[in-house]
Design a protein around this motif. Sequence first.
Motif, PDB file in Angstrom:
ATOM      1  N   PRO A 152      61.358  79.511 -24.693  1.00 21.54           N
ATOM      2  CA  PRO A 152      60.201  80.216 -24.119  1.00 21.54           C
ATOM      3  C   PRO A 152      59.126  79.279 -23.553  1.00 21.54           C
ATOM      4  CG  PRO A 152      60.803  81.173 -26.237  1.00 21.54           C
ATOM      5  CD  PRO A 152      61.649  79.946 -26.055  1.00 21.54           C
ATOM      6  N   VAL A 153      58.992  78.072 -24.125  1.00 21.96           N
ATOM      7  CA  VAL A 153      57.950  77.144 -23.656  1.00 21.96           C
ATOM      8  C   VAL A 153      58.377  76.341 -22.431  1.00 21.96           C
ATOM      9  CG1 VAL A 153      56.867  76.911 -25.922  1.00 21.96           C
ATOM     10  CG2 VAL A 153      58.668  75.306 -25.246  1.00 21.96           C
ATOM     11  N   ASP A 154      59.656  76.401 -22.060  1.00 19.37           N
ATOM     12  CA  ASP A 154      60.137  75.631 -20.910  1.00 19.37           C
ATOM     13  C   ASP A 154      59.533  76.159 -19.612  1.00 19.37           C
ATOM     14  OD1 ASP A 154      61.740  74.094 -22.550  1.00 19.37           O
ATOM     15  OD2 ASP A 154      63.606  75.117 -22.023  1.00 19.37           O
ATOM     16  N   SER A 155      58.964  75.245 -18.816  1.00 16.74           N
ATOM     17  CA  SER A 155      58.381  75.640 -17.539  1.00 16.74           C
ATOM     18  C   SER A 155      58.749  74.668 -16.415  1.00 16.74           C
ATOM     19  CB  SER A 155      56.855  75.740 -17.664  1.00 16.74           C
ATOM     20  OG  SER A 155      56.332  74.503 -18.113  1.00 16.74           O
ATOM     21  N   LYS A 156      59.393  73.565 -16.755  1.00 23.48           N
ATOM     22  CA  LYS A 156      59.769  72.545 -15.788  1.00 23.48           C
ATOM     23  C   LYS A 156      61.207  72.146 -16.115  1.00 23.48           C
ATOM     24  CE  LYS A 156      57.379  68.439 -13.978  1.00 23.48           C
ATOM     25  NZ  LYS A 156      56.884  68.891 -12.698  1.00 23.48           N
ATOM     26  N   PHE A 157      62.034  71.996 -15.086  1.00 24.69           N
ATOM     27  CA  PHE A 157      63.460  71.792 -15.316  1.00 24.69           C
ATOM     28  C   PHE A 157      63.976  70.603 -14.504  1.00 24.69           C
ATOM     29  CE2 PHE A 157      62.265  76.158 -15.866  1.00 24.69           C
ATOM     30  CZ  PHE A 157      62.702  76.404 -17.159  1.00 24.69           C
ATOM     31  N   TYR A 158      64.951  69.908 -15.087  1.00 23.94           N
ATOM     32  CA  TYR A 158      65.511  68.710 -14.466  1.00 23.94           C
ATOM     33  C   TYR A 158      67.031  68.712 -14.569  1.00 23.94           C
ATOM     34  CZ  TYR A 158      60.879  66.530 -14.403  1.00 23.94           C
ATOM     35  OH  TYR A 158      59.563  66.225 -14.175  1.00 23.94           O
ATOM     36  N   ARG A 159      67.642  67.938 -13.656  1.00 24.71           N
ATOM     37  CA  ARG A 159      69.098  67.752 -13.654  1.00 24.71           C
ATOM     38  C   ARG A 159      69.394  66.291 -13.419  1.00 24.71           C
ATOM     39  NH1 ARG A 159      73.164  70.305  -9.110  1.00 24.71           N
ATOM     40  NH2 ARG A 159      75.121  69.776 -10.155  1.00 24.71           N
ATOM     41  N   TYR A 160      70.388  65.790 -14.169  1.00 30.21           N
ATOM     42  CA  TYR A 160      70.943  64.467 -13.943  1.00 30.21           C
ATOM     43  C   TYR A 160      72.398  64.681 -13.582  1.00 30.21           C
ATOM     44  CZ  TYR A 160      72.319  59.636 -14.572  1.00 30.21           C
ATOM     45  OH  TYR A 160      72.791  58.355 -14.349  1.00 30.21           O
ATOM     46  N   LYS A 161      72.801  64.168 -12.421  1.00 31.36           N
ATOM     47  CA  LYS A 161      74.179  64.326 -11.965  1.00 31.36           C
ATOM     48  C   LYS A 161      74.876  62.957 -12.018  1.00 31.36           C
ATOM     49  CE  LYS A 161      76.989  66.684  -8.657  1.00 31.36           C
ATOM     50  NZ  LYS A 161      77.770  67.285  -9.732  1.00 31.36           N
ATOM     51  N   PHE A 162      75.998  62.904 -12.730  1.00 29.85           N
ATOM     52  CA  PHE A 162      76.766  61.666 -12.786  1.00 29.85           C
ATOM     53  C   PHE A 162      77.509  61.503 -11.458  1.00 29.85           C
ATOM     54  CE2 PHE A 162      76.126  62.557 -17.245  1.00 29.85           C
ATOM     55  CZ  PHE A 162      75.814  61.300 -17.745  1.00 29.85           C
ATOM     56  N   ALA A 163      77.483  60.287 -10.943  1.00 30.79           N
ATOM     57  CA  ALA A 163      78.128  60.002  -9.645  1.00 30.79           C
ATOM     58  C   ALA A 163      79.623  59.952  -9.785  1.00 30.79           C
ATOM     59  CB  ALA A 163      77.610  58.693  -9.079  1.00 30.79           C
TER      60      ALA A 163
END
Length: 163
Positions: A152-163
Amino acid sequence: MAEIEIRAFTADDADDVLSVILPIQREEFGINITADAQPDLRVIPDYYQSGKGQFWVAVKDGAIVGTLGLKDIGNGQAALRKMFVAAEVRGREHGVAARLLDRLFAHARDAGLTDIFLGTTDKFVAAHRFYEKNGFVEIAKADLPRLFPLMPVDSKFYRYKFA
C-alpha cells in the motif's frame, strides 16, 4: 572497522530482521506500519527463499544491520523487497547496501532471472538515487508484472533488466 558479512537468512534471524526494519520504517520515515502489516517477514523461508528467490542479511559484530529480499514472481522475474540498512552502517564507506545488491545480482544471474522490479515510497529519496545509480530505471505502476507484490505504501516503481 568490523567486517560485515552478507549471508542467507536463517530462521534464527527472524526477530533481528524485524528489529532492523521496523524502526527505519516507523521512526526514520514516519511510515505507520506494523509487523502484522508485513506478514512476509514472519514467513521469510516460504515467501522469499523459494523458487528463484532468496533473503539476505548483513551482519556486523554478530548483529544484523541490513536486509534484502528477492521474491520470485515467475516468468523469469523477481521483486526486490525489504532492502534496509541500519543508519550506523549506511553510506559508501561501509558499502553494506552495495554488497547486499551485488549478492542479489549474482544470485539473480545464476538463477537465470531476466528482470527485477521494486516498489518504494516517495519518502526514500536516498534509496531512489542508489537504485538509479545501480541500473534501475523508473517505470509506471501500469508497467509492473501482474504478479508483482504491491504494498500500500509503494508509490514509485523501478525495473532492472539483465542484458
